[in-house]
Design an enzyme around this catalytic site. Structure first.
Site, short mmCIF file in Angstrom:
data_model
loop_
_atom_site.label_atom_id
_atom_site.label_comp_id
_atom_site.label_asym_id
_atom_site.label_seq_id
_atom_site.Cartn_x
_atom_site.Cartn_y
_atom_site.Cartn_z
N LYS A 13 0.64 -1.45 0.48
CA LYS A 13 0.14 -0.02 -0.22
C LYS A 13 0.88 1.55 -0.02
O LYS A 13 0.80 2.12 -0.77
CB LYS A 13 -1.23 0.08 1.12
N ARG A 88 -9.47 0.83 9.36
CA ARG A 88 -9.31 0.14 9.35
C ARG A 88 -10.01 -1.34 10.10
O ARG A 88 -10.50 -1.98 10.37
CB ARG A 88 -7.84 -0.26 10.01
N ARG A 127 11.22 -6.50 4.66
CA ARG A 127 11.10 -5.11 4.69
C ARG A 127 12.44 -4.07 6.11
O ARG A 127 12.07 -4.36 6.94
CB ARG A 127 9.70 -4.48 4.21
N ARG A 154 11.43 -1.31 11.06
CA ARG A 154 10.25 -0.77 12.04
C ARG A 154 9.47 -2.36 13.40
O ARG A 154 9.96 -3.81 12.83
CB ARG A 154 8.73 -0.89 11.38
N ARG A 165 -0.12 -8.87 13.19
CA ARG A 165 -0.37 -7.38 12.21
C ARG A 165 -2.39 -8.30 11.62
O ARG A 165 -3.04 -7.80 10.88
CB ARG A 165 -0.09 -7.27 12.06
#
Ligand code: AMP
Length: 210
Positions: A13, A88, A127, A154, A165
């Site tokens: 996204k 969300r 990532r 992160r 998540r």
């Protein structure tokens, strides 16, 4: 163009949002980026969000909805916006619909990035993210492609948080897909393949509505 981008964490996204925002000349509004900027600046909002973010949970609706409502009053959204990471859950989707109804500027489309769970885990755990501009980068990158900033992993891209998540996405966020399908706004594209291919798929699909 008033657009919402939806998809599980790791669907790309953030990456697609940057290209699409530029393509349509609209601001990219990422609630995750706003929370991270507040965390970095040590604001009360950042402190409130930190625990939820570190655990991969959603920040409470009261906090998030107020933040988005405020953001959508800024002058730069007059010609549209791209919302990334909001709504969300269905309550947030209803709040967004009410805010936009009040402004007489309803959404044009909700673009869903579709991807298999197995690919998500692989993408997220490798990532990196830019400390400067927040752009995502592959594990092999040495510095940020967009601004040359330093890269880091992160906290919530660590393996133990990724699982939570994904659970949160499936339980709380996935129901907004049916909500937007019911509103006639949903466009689904595959988020597998090269970044440029996915952008092309997105702009082609979106050109059919405008
Ligand atoms: P993201 O960068 O979109 O993956 O968001 C990172 C984290 O910020 C999420 O895991 C949540 O803790 C929080 N967050 C971002 N957007 C929202 C939202 N719309 N509602 C609640 N929490 C959010």
């Amino acid at each position: 163009m008033r657009l919402v981008l939806v998809g599980p964490p790791g669907a790309g996204k953030g990456t697609q949002a940057v290209f699409l925002a530029e393509h349509y000349s609209i601001p990219h509004i990422s609630t995750g980026d706003i929370f991270r900027a507040n965390l970095k600046a040590g604001t009360p909002l950042g402190q409130e969000a930190k625990g939820f973010m570190d655990r991969g949970e959603l920040v409470p609706d009261s906090v998030t909805n107020a933040m988005v409502k405020d953001r959508l009053t800024h002058d730069d959204v007059a010609n549209g916006f791209l919302l990334d990471g909001f709504p969300r859950n269905v309550v947030q989707a209803e709040v967004l619909r009410a805010i936009l109804a009040e402004q007489k500027s309803p959404l044009d489309a909700v673009l869903e990035l579709n991807i298999a769970d197995s690919e998500i885990i692989e993408r997220l755990s490798s990532r990196l993210t830019c400390r400067g501009c927040g752009a995502p980068a592959p594990a092999s990158a040495q510095k940020c492609d967009s601004c040359g900033g330093e890269l880091y992993q992160r906290e919530d891209d660590k393996a133990e948080v990724i699982a939570r998540r994904l659970e949160v996405y499936n339980e709380q966020t996935a129901p907004i897909i049916a909500f937007y399908r019911g509103e006639g706004l949903l466009i689904t594209i595959s988020a597998t393949g090269a970044v440029s291919e996915i952008t092309e798929r997105a702009t082609t699909a979106l050109s059919r509505i405008s």
